[in-house]
Scaffold this active site. Structure first.
Site, PDB file in Angstrom:
ATOM      1  N   ARG A  22       0.849  -1.209   0.000  1.00  0.00           N
ATOM      2  CA  ARG A  22       0.000   0.000   0.000  1.00  0.00           C
ATOM      3  C   ARG A  22       0.880   1.254   0.000  1.00  0.00           C
ATOM      4  O   ARG A  22       0.586   2.225  -0.689  1.00  0.00           O
ATOM      5  CB  ARG A  22      -0.917   0.025   1.231  1.00  0.00           C
TER       6      ARG A  22
ATOM      7  N   LYS B 172      -9.669 -11.452  14.657  1.00  0.00           N
ATOM      8  CA  LYS B 172     -10.068 -11.795  13.296  1.00  0.00           C
ATOM      9  C   LYS B 172      -9.157 -12.873  12.737  1.00  0.00           C
ATOM     10  O   LYS B 172      -7.950 -12.841  12.959  1.00  0.00           O
ATOM     11  CB  LYS B 172      -9.976 -10.559  12.399  1.00  0.00           C
TER      12      LYS B 172
ATOM     13  N   GLU C 117     -13.827 -14.941   9.286  1.00  0.00           N
ATOM     14  CA  GLU C 117     -13.748 -14.386   7.927  1.00  0.00           C
ATOM     15  C   GLU C 117     -13.386 -15.455   6.895  1.00  0.00           C
ATOM     16  O   GLU C 117     -12.213 -15.736   6.672  1.00  0.00           O
ATOM     17  CB  GLU C 117     -12.712 -13.250   7.864  1.00  0.00           C
TER      18      GLU C 117
ATOM     19  N   LYS D 119     -17.569 -12.266   8.851  1.00  0.00           N
ATOM     20  CA  LYS D 119     -17.038 -11.320   7.864  1.00  0.00           C
ATOM     21  C   LYS D 119     -16.919 -12.030   6.515  1.00  0.00           C
ATOM     22  O   LYS D 119     -15.877 -12.618   6.202  1.00  0.00           O
ATOM     23  CB  LYS D 119     -15.675 -10.798   8.333  1.00  0.00           C
TER      24      LYS D 119
ATOM     25  N   SER E  72     -14.328  -5.747   1.778  1.00  0.00           N
ATOM     26  CA  SER E  72     -14.530  -5.098   0.479  1.00  0.00           C
ATOM     27  C   SER E  72     -13.821  -5.856  -0.642  1.00  0.00           C
ATOM     28  O   SER E  72     -14.266  -5.793  -1.795  1.00  0.00           O
ATOM     29  CB  SER E  72     -14.112  -3.626   0.507  1.00  0.00           C
TER      30      SER E  72
ATOM     31  N   GLY F  36     -11.271  -2.733   4.578  1.00  0.00           N
ATOM     32  CA  GLY F  36      -9.882  -2.282   4.616  1.00  0.00           C
ATOM     33  C   GLY F  36      -9.683  -1.286   3.492  1.00  0.00           C
ATOM     34  O   GLY F  36      -9.740  -0.068   3.678  1.00  0.00           O
ATOM     35  N   ARG F  37      -9.515  -1.843   2.277  1.00  0.00           N
ATOM     36  CA  ARG F  37      -9.236  -0.975   1.126  1.00  0.00           C
ATOM     37  C   ARG F  37     -10.350   0.032   0.848  1.00  0.00           C
ATOM     38  O   ARG F  37     -10.083   1.177   0.499  1.00  0.00           O
ATOM     39  CB  ARG F  37      -8.976  -1.843  -0.119  1.00  0.00           C
TER      40      ARG F  37
HETATM   41  P1  13P Z   1     -10.616  -5.459   2.413  1.00  0.00           P
HETATM   42  O1  13P Z   1     -11.871  -4.705   2.790  1.00  0.00           O
HETATM   43  O2  13P Z   1      -9.578  -4.588   1.779  1.00  0.00           O
HETATM   44  O3  13P Z   1     -10.916  -6.714   1.665  1.00  0.00           O
HETATM   45  O4  13P Z   1      -9.931  -5.887   3.780  1.00  0.00           O
HETATM   46  C1  13P Z   1     -10.678  -6.441   4.757  1.00  0.00           C
HETATM   47  C2  13P Z   1      -9.878  -7.417   5.499  1.00  0.00           C
HETATM   48  O5  13P Z   1      -9.720  -7.311   6.697  1.00  0.00           O
HETATM   49  C3  13P Z   1      -9.296  -8.540   4.769  1.00  0.00           C
HETATM   50  O6  13P Z   1      -8.872  -9.513   5.654  1.00  0.00           O
END
Ligand code: 13P
Length: 339
Positions: free
Chosen positions: A33, A136, A178, A220, A262, A292-293
């Site tokens: 990033r 997580k 997740e 998630k 996302s 995240g992104r």
């Molecule tokens: P993104 O929303 O960028 O997919 O990241 C979320 C995340 O925590 C991935 O493990």
């Protein structure tokens, strides 16, 4: 295990208008990033960037939890306030990423499994001392044109997720579970729905077998969406309908909240999809975000590693938080992006 405590934390994270800021990029990921904005990934720059995020005014109106990486949970503001304490004082639950990444699954070419169970009980005890209220674990499920993921690849990941979730609940840490079906690839939305269904079915069967209390966890998942390279991309309404159909079939109503990742969608698409799902009406669980992104891409673009851009970067973060907060209520429109 205190089910009351687990429930209280889970419910607070997905309270009205709120979701999660995923700021748990591992060192290799945050380097990628930072490379994209030509900033150097030193420990101090990572600390400065996370301080920018966590000190943004008013985000506590829209953010109920922040996921941190091991290094970040041990860091502090320039004034010496540990990030976990700063977040807690703002009413935001600090969380911690505990998986150690996806590795090739032995003897199953093409499948991956997330590692990190060895020593997890001890790590969770330390993270709890450092202030973590939730954790997580990300399982990565790739789709290829033929037979990936295999049924066993799915089962292995579901099993690891359930082992992790049980260890968390044992010490009253809320597990965010997740299972991410990746949007890389050329598959259509139908295949994403079929694989997501298989994955969720396997995950909840394993969680149940491991005695995980559904009321004290958050899920998630990915949204049900066509692969990035698929020529036929689904519209917003189709994504929302397919995602809710799939989740309604496989996610028990006792789970307090769904916090979507996302996964590479643009910030605007991620907000639009979340909005459409909430506009469909009441669901058994809170339908929220753990981006995240989709929260940070505009922040990084505004910051560029420069101190002089901190205010602009914080403004970009608050905007994304506010718009996703509106999407939690189905009250977002694309026209709001201009404001
Ligand atoms: P993104 O929303 O960028 O997919 O990241 C979320 C995340 O925590 C991935 O493990």
């Amino acid at each position: 295990m205190s089910i009351a405590e687990l429930k209280a934390v889970a419910n607070a994270i997905v309270a009205k208008s709120k979701g999660v800021l995923a700021a748990d990029e591992s060192s290799p990921t945050i380097k990628k990033r930072f490379d994209s904005i030509k900033a150097e990934s030193t420990e101090e720059n990572r600390r400065r960037y996370r301080e920018l995020l966590f000190t943004t005014d008013e985000i506590e109106r829209y953010i109920g939890g922040v996921i941190l990486y091991d290094e970040t949970l041990r860091q502090s503001t320039r004034d010496g306030v540990p990030f976990a304490r700063l977040l807690s004082s703002r009413g935001i639950a600090p969380g911690i990423k505990v998986d150690k990444g996806a590795k090739a699954l032995a003897l199953y070419p093409g499948d991956k499994v997330a590692e990190g169970l060895d020593g997890l009980r001890e790590r969770l005890a330390e993270y709890k001392q450092l202030g973590a209220k939730f954790a997580k674990w990300r399982a990565v499920i790739e789709i290829d044109e033929k037979n990936i993921p295999t049924a066993f690849g799915i089962r292995a990941n579901a099993h690891a997720l359930a082992r992790y979730a049980a260890l968390c609940q044992e010490v009253d840490i809320v597990p965010i579970v997740e299972p991410e079906v990746l949007m890389d690839g050329a598959h259509g939305i139908e295949r994403c729905e079929a694989v997501t269904a298989q994955v969720l079915e396997a995950v909840f069967a394993e969680l149940d077998a491991h005695c995980v209390v559904f009321d004290g966890m958050l899920l998630k998942p990915n949204m049900v969406i066509a692969g990035k390279k698929c020529p036929q991309q689904a519209g917003v309404a189709q994504v929302a309908e397919a995602t809710m159909r799939c989740l309604t079939r496989y996610v028990p109503a006792a789970v307090p909240g769904i916090v979507f990742l996302s996964g590479g969608q643009s910030a605007e698409d991620a907000t639009d999809h979340l909005n459409a799902m909430n506009a469909m009406g009441a669901h058994p669980w809170q339908v929220s975000f753990s981006y995240g992104r989709a929260l940070q891409a505009p922040v990084l673009a505004a910051w560029k590693g420069q101190e002089s851009n901190v205010a602009a970067a914080q403004k970009a973060l608050l905007k994304r938080c506010r718009l996703n907060g509106l999407a939690r209520d189905g009250k977002y429109t694309r026209a709001m992006e201009a404001g």
